[in-house]
Design a protein around this motif. Structure first.
Motif, PDB file in Angstrom:
ATOM      1  N   ASN A 216       0.837  -1.187   0.000  1.00 16.67           N
ATOM      2  CA  ASN A 216       0.000   0.000   0.000  1.00 16.67           C
ATOM      3  C   ASN A 216       0.878   1.245   0.000  1.00 16.67           C
ATOM      4  N   ASP A 217       0.920   1.909  -1.138  1.00 11.64           N
ATOM      5  CA  ASP A 217       1.754   3.103  -1.255  1.00 11.64           C
ATOM      6  C   ASP A 217       1.081   4.332  -0.670  1.00 11.64           C
ATOM      7  N   PHE A 218      -0.203   4.227  -0.436  1.00 13.14           N
ATOM      8  CA  PHE A 218      -0.969   5.422  -0.075  1.00 13.14           C
ATOM      9  C   PHE A 218      -0.421   6.111   1.172  1.00 13.14           C
ATOM     10  N   LEU A 219      -0.160   5.300   2.212  1.00 14.84           N
ATOM     11  CA  LEU A 219       0.290   5.860   3.482  1.00 14.84           C
ATOM     12  C   LEU A 219       1.599   6.630   3.296  1.00 14.84           C
ATOM     13  N   GLY A 220       2.537   5.999   2.572  1.00 13.00           N
ATOM     14  CA  GLY A 220       3.823   6.641   2.329  1.00 13.00           C
ATOM     15  C   GLY A 220       3.658   7.969   1.630  1.00 13.00           C
ATOM     16  N   PHE A 221       2.849   7.972   0.566  1.00  9.92           N
ATOM     17  CA  PHE A 221       2.634   9.213  -0.179  1.00  9.92           C
ATOM     18  C   PHE A 221       1.956  10.258   0.689  1.00  9.92           C
ATOM     19  N   ALA A 222       1.006   9.821   1.517  1.00  6.54           N
ATOM     20  CA  ALA A 222       0.295  10.761   2.370  1.00  6.54           C
ATOM     21  C   ALA A 222       1.279  11.468   3.309  1.00  6.54           C
ATOM     22  N   TYR A 223       2.171  10.666   3.921  1.00 12.81           N
ATOM     23  CA  TYR A 223       3.164  11.269   4.818  1.00 12.81           C
ATOM     24  C   TYR A 223       4.063  12.227   4.058  1.00 12.81           C
ATOM     25  N   LEU A 224       4.508  11.813   2.864  1.00 14.97           N
ATOM     26  CA  LEU A 224       5.405  12.652   2.081  1.00 14.97           C
ATOM     27  C   LEU A 224       4.732  13.969   1.728  1.00 14.97           C
ATOM     28  N   ILE A 225       3.481  13.909   1.304  1.00 12.84           N
ATOM     29  CA  ILE A 225       2.795  15.118   0.856  1.00 12.84           C
ATOM     30  C   ILE A 225       2.558  16.054   2.034  1.00 12.84           C
ATOM     31  N   VAL A 226       2.068  15.490   3.138  1.00 13.41           N
ATOM     32  CA  VAL A 226       1.809  16.345   4.305  1.00 13.41           C
ATOM     33  C   VAL A 226       3.124  16.944   4.816  1.00 13.41           C
TER      34      VAL A 226
END
Ligand SMILES: *[C@@H]1O[C@H](CO)[C@@H](O)[C@H](O)[C@H]1NC(C)=O
Ligand SMILES: *[C@@H]1O[C@H](CO)[C@@H](O)[C@H](O)[C@H]1NC(C)=O
Ligand SMILES: *[C@@H]1O[C@H](CO)[C@@H](O)[C@H](O)[C@H]1NC(C)=O
Ligand SMILES: *[C@@H]1O[C@H](CO)[C@@H](O)[C@H](O)[C@H]1NC(C)=O
Ligand SMILES: *[C@@H]1O[C@H](CO)[C@@H](O)[C@H](O)[C@H]1NC(C)=O
Ligand SMILES: *[C@@H]1O[C@H](CO)[C@@H](O)[C@H](O)[C@H]1NC(C)=O
Length: 263
Positions: A216-226
């Motif tokens: 699940n890449d979503f969590l990683g991307f979410a942290y990166l974006i925030v």
């Protein structure tokens, strides 16, 4: 300052999450098309509905990368609207909870009673449509059957926790063996479940796990974006803080100068 700290914490978490998600090995095999005998591909409904035709199906899967145990076995359904209003409501919780309330089939339309008036247990569309394909696994003669963590009852419970999206995975079992790269595993499956009537896909998924769960890449991307956004805000505020007052000062200085010049 707070934004900067949050950013500095979140960005590394994002990177680590993305790296962890990249380490997850998945084998996905879509079998609903392949399991229809070649002389019945034009008539899939006749195949799935005809009880005299065997639904056994053999699939060979190649392990693309070393897979460490535990390996999770999921089935994935696609184009399956478990969140449809009429579907979600078609159940009777009192009947599910208590054997003596077998006759309580209200709200279970259209799967309430059998043709001769007996109540259906468990009643309702959700229970009636319980996924019933089965899988068994062998590898070079050795069986590696998944440990099925759920009893039939629990299977139904998982199924009745309806999915919000039309594509979803549900856990089938766990395999407690490592699978080596380039190994072939043979899956013998029973292709019972009818997805042909609504054009849904069926997939078998084998997946390793990380401390984060599945792939699940979503969590990683979410942290990166925030995190990135916080750092951006921190810089923006810093710039505003240091530059704007000086500009104002310049402006005042100029107008004061002009005034004094005019005098
Ligand atoms: C398809 O082929 C199998 C044997 O391979 C045969 O038993 C079956 O009757 C055939 N079905 C149709 C619809 O032709
Ligand atoms: C089911 O399949 C068998 C063999 O392929 C065939 O003889 C029979 O007519 C089929 N039944 C129906 C209801 O289509
Ligand atoms: C799977 O592998 C076995 C043995 O390696 C072979 O006999 C069989 O034909 C294969 N099946 C498919 C569907 O490729
Ligand atoms: C359910 O109703 C049928 C008749 O409608 C009756 O024969 C049967 O005993 C009832 N079962 C229960 C568990 O109440
Ligand atoms: C699987 O479920 C379908 C209904 O969704 C039913 O028609 C079929 O007979 C079931 N097969 C088995 C082997 O339980
Ligand atoms: C798996 O197969 C590929 C290509 O056939 C080969 O390059 C690789 O070395 C193999 N890996 C192992 C561990 O045997």
């Amino acid at each position: 300052m707070v934004f900067f700290i949050v950013g500095v914490i979140f960005v590394p978490i994002g990177v680590v999450s993305l790296l962890a998600a990249r380490d997850v090995v998945e084998i996905i095999d879509r079998y609903d098309e392949a399991c229809v005998p070649s002389n019945m591909t034009d008539n899939k409904l006749a195949y799935i509905q005809n009880e005299t035709i065997s639904k056994e199906c053999i699939r060979n899967l190649t392990v693309t990368k070393h897979m460490k145990q535990p390996i999770f076995v999921y089935y994935e359904l696609d184009n399956f609207y478990q969140n449809h209003r009429r579907y979600v409501k078609s159940r009777n919780d009192a009947q599910l909870r208590d054997k003596r309330k077998a006759n309580q089939t209200s709200a279970c339309e259209p799967e309430k009673t059998t043709a001769n008036g007996q109540p259906i247990v468990p009643c309702g569309l959700i229970a009636w449509s319980l996924f019933n394909d089965t899988y068994s696994f062998t590898r070079g003669g050795a069986t590696l059957d998944p440990e099925i963590p759920l009893s039939e009852q629990e299977d139904l419970i998982v199924w009745m926790r309806t999915a919000a999206l039309p594509t979803f995975r549900k856990l089938y079992g766990r395999i407690y063996f490592d699978l080596k790269e380039n190994e072939t595993i043979t899956v013998r499956l029973s292709n019972n479940y009818n997805t042909y009537s609504f054009g849904g896909k069926k997939k078998l998924v084998l997946s390793t796990a990380t401390w984060l769960g599945g792939k699940n890449d979503f969590l990683g991307f979410a942290y990166l974006i925030v995190g990135g956004f916080c750092i951006f805000l921190a810089f923006a505020f810093t710039l505003l803080y240091f530059i704007k007052p000086r500009k104002l000062g310049d402006h005042n200085y100029l107008s004061w100068n002009r005034n004094s010049a005019g005098r």
